[in-house]
Design an enzyme around this catalytic site. Structure first.
Site, mmCIF file in Angstrom:
data_model
loop_
_atom_site.group_PDB
_atom_site.id
_atom_site.type_symbol
_atom_site.label_atom_id
_atom_site.label_comp_id
_atom_site.label_asym_id
_atom_site.label_seq_id
_atom_site.Cartn_x
_atom_site.Cartn_y
_atom_site.Cartn_z
ATOM 1 C CG HIS A 185 -5.502 5.509 -1.415
ATOM 2 N ND1 HIS A 185 -5.107 4.223 -1.163
ATOM 3 C CD2 HIS A 185 -5.575 6.118 -0.208
ATOM 4 C CE1 HIS A 185 -4.950 4.053 0.144
ATOM 5 N NE2 HIS A 185 -5.235 5.194 0.747
ATOM 6 C CE LYS A 192 0.501 -15.938 15.998
ATOM 7 N NZ LYS A 192 1.269 -17.084 15.520
ATOM 8 C CG ASP A 232 3.602 -14.869 14.304
ATOM 9 O OD1 ASP A 232 2.886 -14.683 13.301
ATOM 10 O OD2 ASP A 232 3.552 -15.913 14.974
ATOM 11 C CD GLU A 239 -3.015 1.037 2.222
ATOM 12 O OE1 GLU A 239 -3.892 1.916 2.242
ATOM 13 O OE2 GLU A 239 -2.959 0.104 3.043
#
Length: 364
Positions: free
Chosen positions: A351, A180, A256, A49
């Site tokens: 963007h 997670k 991670d 991005e």
């Protein structure tokens, strides 16, 4: 062996400026103060991005204009692992908790035998019928601690099954950690580093560099981050896009990446102070480290050295410095996006200009 055509080789070769094969830029520098570090450093962001780089760079630019920059306060540091014990009924489960907590010192000694860096801080429990969920909380030095706490928890679980009357093995991982997954328990108790990054921006600087006002950002934070997230059913979270900055930072520093699930939980707070903008980002679940799996990769090690997170310091201080840098990076990107969203068309224009241009990879 057949040599691929030059055109194919060019497409498959990782760019020289990429970490982990993902386009990466060092943006900033960011000026950071607080109870873990006083530094001015560029930060690596690995992302597809491309508007993220100039967005974070805008927040970083503002930090350099202020004497204190972005102040990061680390308020807690602990890694968790929960285990499951089974009993015959709730009465037996309750009796087991009494016996368990009476053995806390004994469990601390066992923990130290599993690693010289692991220390058992606290034990919490929940009883659901005959099920006993036990949440162990540890310090893990400069490691994020996934394997370290699991190893310790496995040792403690085996000991409890052997020495507590009426309990049997349920699972080494009981989802009360929580690893997670976006949960209320992590938002409340924290997992990893719990940090708040904050900044106070004078009125003129808000106008000149963010092209908005403190009042507009404060109102947008209420309407979007607080009310909008409540409407959506968010869990202990009210922010615009913490996950963007965290994922890019995690990938660049060998973390991670799946831990952005709980890491992206956090609350953005904004206040108009007589035209000046107070802005903060609180992240209770920053799970990262400077040693351990993935940290010896050449690009990752170079990044950690450049960030000053491989210095000779007391155990845990390098990881705490990294957490402060991560929190400050999140604030830079959050502030910039919130400012952009107060102006109709600004977000989409950026963007479109950056992501649809040739290559879509720009320096920040």
């Amino acid at each position: 062996m057949t040599t691929p055509p030059a055109s194919v080789a060019a497409q498959t070769a990782a760019p020289a400026d990429c970490l982990t094969g993902i386009p990466t830029r060092w943006v900033g520098p960011v000026r950071i103060t607080g109870n873990t570090t006083h530094t001015q450093t560029r930060v690596p962001l690995a992302t597809y991005e491309s508007p993220l780089w100039p967005s974070v760079a805008r927040g970083a630019r503002i930090s350099r204009l202020l004497e204190d920059g972005i102040k990061v306060t680390l308020v807690d540091d602990r890694m968790t692992r929960s285990v499951l014990l089974q009993t015959v009924d709730a009465e037996a489960a309750y009796a087991a908790t009494v016996a368990l907590h009476a053995r806390t010192d004994e469990l601390r000694t066992l923990t130290r035998e599993t690693s010289r860096f692991a220390t058992l801080l606290d034990i919490r429990h929940e009883i659901i019928g005959p099920l006993l969920f036990v949440r162990f909380e540890f310090t893990t030095g400069d490691a994020s601690g996934h394997n370290m706490v699991t190893l310790a928890a496995d040792r403690l679980l085996t000991h409890l099954v052997t020495h507590l009357q009426g309990v049997s093995y349920g699972s080494i991982s009981a989802n009360y950690c929580t690893d997670k997954k976006a949960t209320a328990v992590n938002g409340i108790l924290g997992r990893g580093k719990n940090a708040t990054a904050e900044i106070l921006i004078p009125h003129a600087m808000v106008t000149d560099h963010l092209h908005t006002t403190a009042s507009k950002i404060t109102q947008l934070n209420i309407n979007k981050n607080l009310v909008g997230t409540l409407l959506a059913g968010g869990i202990r979270s009210a922010n615009a896009h913490y996950a963007n900055m965290l994922l890019a930072f995690y990938l660049a520093t060998g973390q991670d990446a799946a831990n952005i699930v709980e890491g992206s939980q956090g609350i953005t707070y904004a206040a108009d102070r007589d035209g000046d903008l107070y802005f903060s980002c609180t992240l209770p679940n920053l799970i990262l480290g400077t040693v351990g799996n993935g940290k010896t990769l050449t690009t990752v090690e170079e990044a950690l050295i450049r960030l000053g997170c491989r210095e000779e310091r007391p155990i845990g201080d390098n990881a705490r410095r990294l957490a402060a840098i991560a929190a400050a990076t999140v604030l830079c990107g959050e502030l910039s996006l919130m400012a952009a969203q107060t102006n109709p068309g600004e977000l989409m224009n950026v963007h479109t200009r950056l992501e649809r241009s040739a290559g879509a990879v720009h320096d920040a």
